[in-house]
Enzyme design. Structure first.
Site, PDB file in Angstrom:
ATOM      1  N   ASP A 107      24.919 -13.722  74.719  1.00 17.30           N
ATOM      2  CA  ASP A 107      25.942 -14.331  73.872  1.00 17.30           C
ATOM      3  C   ASP A 107      27.277 -13.589  73.928  1.00 17.30           C
ATOM      4  O   ASP A 107      27.337 -12.401  74.253  1.00 17.30           O
ATOM      5  CB  ASP A 107      25.472 -14.347  72.415  1.00 17.30           C
ATOM      6  CG  ASP A 107      24.441 -15.425  72.142  1.00 17.30           C
ATOM      7  OD1 ASP A 107      23.918 -16.004  73.103  1.00 17.30           O
ATOM      8  OD2 ASP A 107      24.144 -15.672  70.954  1.00 17.30           O
ATOM      9  N   HIS A 252      23.328  -9.680  74.336  1.00 15.19           N
ATOM     10  CA  HIS A 252      24.772  -9.911  74.349  1.00 15.19           C
ATOM     11  C   HIS A 252      25.399  -9.290  75.589  1.00 15.19           C
ATOM     12  O   HIS A 252      24.967  -8.228  76.047  1.00 15.19           O
ATOM     13  CB  HIS A 252      25.429  -9.331  73.096  1.00 15.19           C
ATOM     14  CG  HIS A 252      24.955  -9.963  71.829  1.00 15.19           C
ATOM     15  ND1 HIS A 252      23.773  -9.603  71.214  1.00 15.19           N
ATOM     16  CD2 HIS A 252      25.491 -10.950  71.062  1.00 15.19           C
ATOM     17  CE1 HIS A 252      23.603 -10.341  70.124  1.00 15.19           C
ATOM     18  NE2 HIS A 252      24.629 -11.167  70.005  1.00 15.19           N
TER      19      HIS A 252
END
Length: 287
Positions: A107, A252
């Site tokens: 992400d 992430h």
């Protein structure tokens, strides 16, 4: 506002891409690790309650996506209307699929400091992953989205500026989603079929607007909590202990120092493959 403060206020509430088909000399086969057991939204996939919060918001200047002229459509057969996306009430946190298949998701990117290293590791093991990108980051690094398309990765919508959607008006939510769809289409070659709410904070408007834009909501099963920088070994342990058929892993590639996330992937990815897991990307049955 700090991450933990935002979390405490949250309510309880394939792919046709720009990558060119290789025609000369026969199409190069996609690696077995990336294609075996492609996951799909099927009867066995059950939406579940919203997951814990994801990473911190991207903090970059918002830029409008470039206006693009649309081609004339007066010639050729009429287009058929796209299949209408069902409006969900909860995100999918686990995917149905064949065999020991898992999905790795990243992400908040793309970030040129970390995303290329993640893509290099995935390429080394011939694995496909999924990137939920923020529009303001994607607009500044379109070359990385182009690379994702060329290498067979899936790209999802993570809003434009990573806001808390539950605090926005319906119009603002639409703008966050729609602008990101536009920049993904420009750089990746196709509009996204998946979206993920920042912090895992979903609401009715987000589900409805996502469906209107042709996207399904995808959450996660295993949260590495890598944004807290818990240490490379801790991240590796969370992925390996949570590994199971249909699992969706959240990590992430932007939003802070993601050095540990990069190192952890290099460690746990070969271990997952040696354990018989197929790392793949989700595919919607009606797409």
């Amino acid at each position: 506002m700090k991450k933990d403060q935002l979390l405490s206020r949250l309510p309880s509430a394939a792919v046709f891409t720009r990558r060119r088909v290789l025609l000369a000399g026969g199409a190069a086969a996609v690696g077995a690790a990336g294609t075996a057991g492609v996951l799909s939204l099927g009867p066995g996939a059950e939406p579940a309650a919203p997951a814990p919060a994801a990473g911190p918001p991207a903090r970059r200047a918002v830029k409008p996506s470039a206006y693009r002229l649309q081609p004339l459509t007066g010639y050729g057969p009429p287009r058929t209307a796209p299949a209408r996306t069902v409006v969900r009430h909860e995100p999918f946190l686990r995917m149905s699929g064949r065999g020991r298949s898992m999905v790795l998701t990243f992400d908040d990117g793309p970030d040129p400091r970390y995303t290329p290293d993640i893509l290099d590791t995935l390429a080394e093991y011939d694995v496909r992953a999924m990137f939920f990108v923020c529009g303001e980051m994607a607009a500044d690094h379109q070359d990385l989205l182009s690379r994702m398309a060329d290498e067979g990765h899936a790209v999802g919508n993570h809003t434009w500026s990573h806001p808390l959607l539950t605090r926005l008006s319906r119009g603002r939510i639409r703008s966050e989603m729609e602008r990101t769809c536009d920049v993904i289409e420009e750089a990746y070659g196709d509009r996204p079929q998946w979206f993920r709410a920042p912090y895992g904070a979903w609401n009715r408007a987000a589900f409805q607007l996502g469906a209107e834009l042709g996207m399904e909501p995808l959450g996660w099963t295993v949260d590495t909590l890598d944004w807290t920088a818990p240490g490379t070994r801790t991240i590796v342990g969370r992925v390996e202990h949570g590994a199971a058929p249909g699992v969706v892993v959240l990590s992430h590639d932007a939003g802070g120092d993601r050095t540990q996330s990069v190192r952890a992937l290099r460690d746990y990815l070969p271990h997952l493959l040696d354990s018989g897991y197929h790392i793949t990307v989700p595919r919607r049955l009606h797409a």
